[in-house]
Design an enzyme around this catalytic site. Structure first.
Site, PDB file in Angstrom:
ATOM      1  N   ASP A  79       2.804 -19.373   2.313  1.00 26.03           N
ATOM      2  CA  ASP A  79       3.195 -20.570   1.564  1.00 26.03           C
ATOM      3  C   ASP A  79       2.382 -20.643   0.261  1.00 26.03           C
ATOM      4  OD1 ASP A  79       0.653 -21.328   2.285  1.00 26.03           O
ATOM      5  OD2 ASP A  79       1.295 -22.797   3.777  1.00 26.03           O
ATOM      6  N   HIS A  86       0.810  -1.219   0.000  1.00 23.30           N
ATOM      7  CA  HIS A  86       0.000   0.000   0.000  1.00 23.30           C
ATOM      8  C   HIS A  86       0.847   1.274   0.000  1.00 23.30           C
ATOM      9  CE1 HIS A  86      -4.252  -1.456   0.546  1.00 23.30           C
ATOM     10  NE2 HIS A  86      -3.563  -2.577   0.548  1.00 23.30           N
ATOM     11  N   ASP A  87       2.050   1.204   0.574  1.00 23.35           N
ATOM     12  CA  ASP A  87       2.892   2.399   0.534  1.00 23.35           C
ATOM     13  C   ASP A  87       3.638   2.492  -0.798  1.00 23.35           C
ATOM     14  OD1 ASP A  87       3.901   4.795   1.720  1.00 23.35           O
ATOM     15  OD2 ASP A  87       5.822   3.783   1.970  1.00 23.35           O
ATOM     16  N   HIS A 122      -1.869 -13.166  -0.094  1.00 22.86           N
ATOM     17  CA  HIS A 122      -3.206 -13.501   0.382  1.00 22.86           C
ATOM     18  C   HIS A 122      -3.278 -14.940   0.889  1.00 22.86           C
ATOM     19  CE1 HIS A 122      -5.097  -9.924  -2.007  1.00 22.86           C
ATOM     20  NE2 HIS A 122      -4.376  -9.544  -0.974  1.00 22.86           N
ATOM     21  N   ASP A 144       7.475   6.072   0.515  1.00 25.52           N
ATOM     22  CA  ASP A 144       7.863   7.239   1.316  1.00 25.52           C
ATOM     23  C   ASP A 144       7.107   7.316   2.632  1.00 25.52           C
ATOM     24  OD1 ASP A 144       5.348   7.868   0.442  1.00 25.52           O
ATOM     25  OD2 ASP A 144       5.830   9.914  -0.138  1.00 25.52           O
TER      26      ASP A 144
END
Ligand code: HEM
Ligand SMILES: *[C@@H]1O[C@H](CO)[C@@H](O)[C@H](O)[C@H]1NC(C)=O
Length: 339
Positions: free
Chosen positions: A263, A79-80, A205, A87
């Site tokens: 995994d 997400h960053d 996920h 940043d």
């Protein structure tokens, strides 16, 4: 100085000049995409030699107390870094002038932000004002991956912290849960991540949870016929309301088999039509990604190899370096401007 020396000197100046141009300029883009050459392994070797050890210790301590912190550190890096730059803009709280990325719908379900401050405080106690939140975000993800059974992936440091929320850009850069695979591949390819890399990153996920709000459209009014019917009763039990209260903590674990492990069970699940999000399901059925999903389902080493490669690229996306940005004192607020 003789002619020859002068010649050598000017040759040298020319060479170093052209190489410094290629670092930042358009020309060097293929050798050094968007500033990433400024990053190095162990950037704090001299300025804060204990930094990486402190972060690792904190990640382990926090993991002992709350296993899901590791999932958060992994999700943070996506997400960053996928939104224009690694940043730590993600971590900024809302201010009177701007809304936090954390408040946006794309960030739904993100958690444990207060524990990033715990890590930052531990680092600040040793080396005040030296280590960026952007690097802490990346290194905590690296160490979290090891805690949940993934590979150790060397990641470079030297990022500086942004001063502004990038909330208005989130929808443009982060795919939605039901976005087409073509569009997902496009978004990642814009930051240099190819199809196997995307398939590997979505293997994240394999841990964590999905809230019912992101699932109910596949359950109500009718159950999506693409779901494996064996998986449906469990989901209906966990998500009994067609319109879940967004504040209610109703969720389904992403991987019922090994929910706490990074995994390749994720790939077997999605081939088995047990993928929760529409994108998870589609990844196993799109002609571009299905062959890779099948390979990763069979071969965990191949999954880890591609995952490591893609995470490195993601973590080096367009960092702030040199005199750009700042080193935040706290990760949730930009420093006060000196006047
Ligand atoms: C097409 C790209 C992606 C989409 C649409 C997507 C979407 C989502 C959604 C909707 C959730 C559930 C949030 C909730 O309900 O709590 C989730 C969870 C998660 N995502 Fe992604 N994601 C994507 C890619 C990635 C990538 C690349 C990573 C890591 C590198 C990642 C890591 C995670 C993790 C670890 C969780 C579980 C979080 C937790 O349990 O707290 N995702 N994602
Ligand atoms: C995706 O889901 C959102 C709700 O989360 C919905 O508003 C949107 O219309 C959906 N988009 C597509 C392409 O189905």
């Amino acid at each position: 100085m003789g002619f020859f020396h002068l010649f050598l000197l000017s040759l040298f100046t020319l060479l170093s000049f052209s190489s410094s141009v290629s670092v930042g300029g358009e020309e060097g883009a293929k050798f050094c995409p968007k500033n990433s050459c400024q990053l190095v392994l162990n950037f704090y070797k001299e300025s804060c030699p204990q930094a990486e050890e402190i972060i690792r210790t904190q990640v382990k301590l926090l993991y002992k107390q709350h296993k899901n912190t590791a999932f958060s550190w992994l999700r943070n890096i996506f997400h960053d870094c996928a939104v224009q730059s690694c940043d730590a803009s993600l971590l900024l709280d809302s201010t009177r002038r701007s809304v936090s990325e954390k408040e946006m719908d794309r960030s739904f379900g993100m958690r444990n932000f207060k524990y990033i401050e715990t890590i930052k405080e531990a680092v600040e106690r040793e080396c005040p004002g030296v280590v960026s939140c952007a690097d802490i975000l990346v290194l905590s993800a690296r160490d979290a991956i090891v805690e949940i059974g993934g590979p150790f992936i060397p990641l470079k440091t030297g990022r500086r912290d942004g001063r502004k929320s990038r909330a208005p850009l989130l929808e443009q850069y982060l795919p939605d849960h039901n976005e087409s695979i073509l569009s997902v591949l496009d978004k990642f390819s814009a930051i240099g991540i190819d199809t196997p890399g995307v398939v590997a990153l979505l293997g994240s996920h394999s841990v964590g949870r999905t809230h019912c709000t992101k699932l109910v459209h596949r359950l109500y009014p009718e159950v999506d016929p693409n779901f494996n019917p064996d998986h449906v009763p469990h989901m209906l039990k966990k998500c009994p309301d067609p319109v879940p209260n967004p504040k209610a903590v109703q969720y389904v674990r992403n991987d019922r088999g090994t929910p706490m492990k990074l995994d390749n069970n994720y790939y077997r699940n999605i081939l088995d039509d047990k993928g929760l999000l529409q994108v998870d399901h589609d990844l196993a059925h799109d002609r571009r990604t299905r062959p890779i999903v099948k390979q990763m389902a069979k071969n965990q080493n191949y999954f880890f190899r591609e995952f490591a490669r893609a995470l490195q690229i993601l973590s080096e996306n367009n960092p702030l370096t040199g005199d750009k940005g700042e080193i935040r004192k706290r990760c949730n607020v930009a420093n006060k401007r000196r006047v």
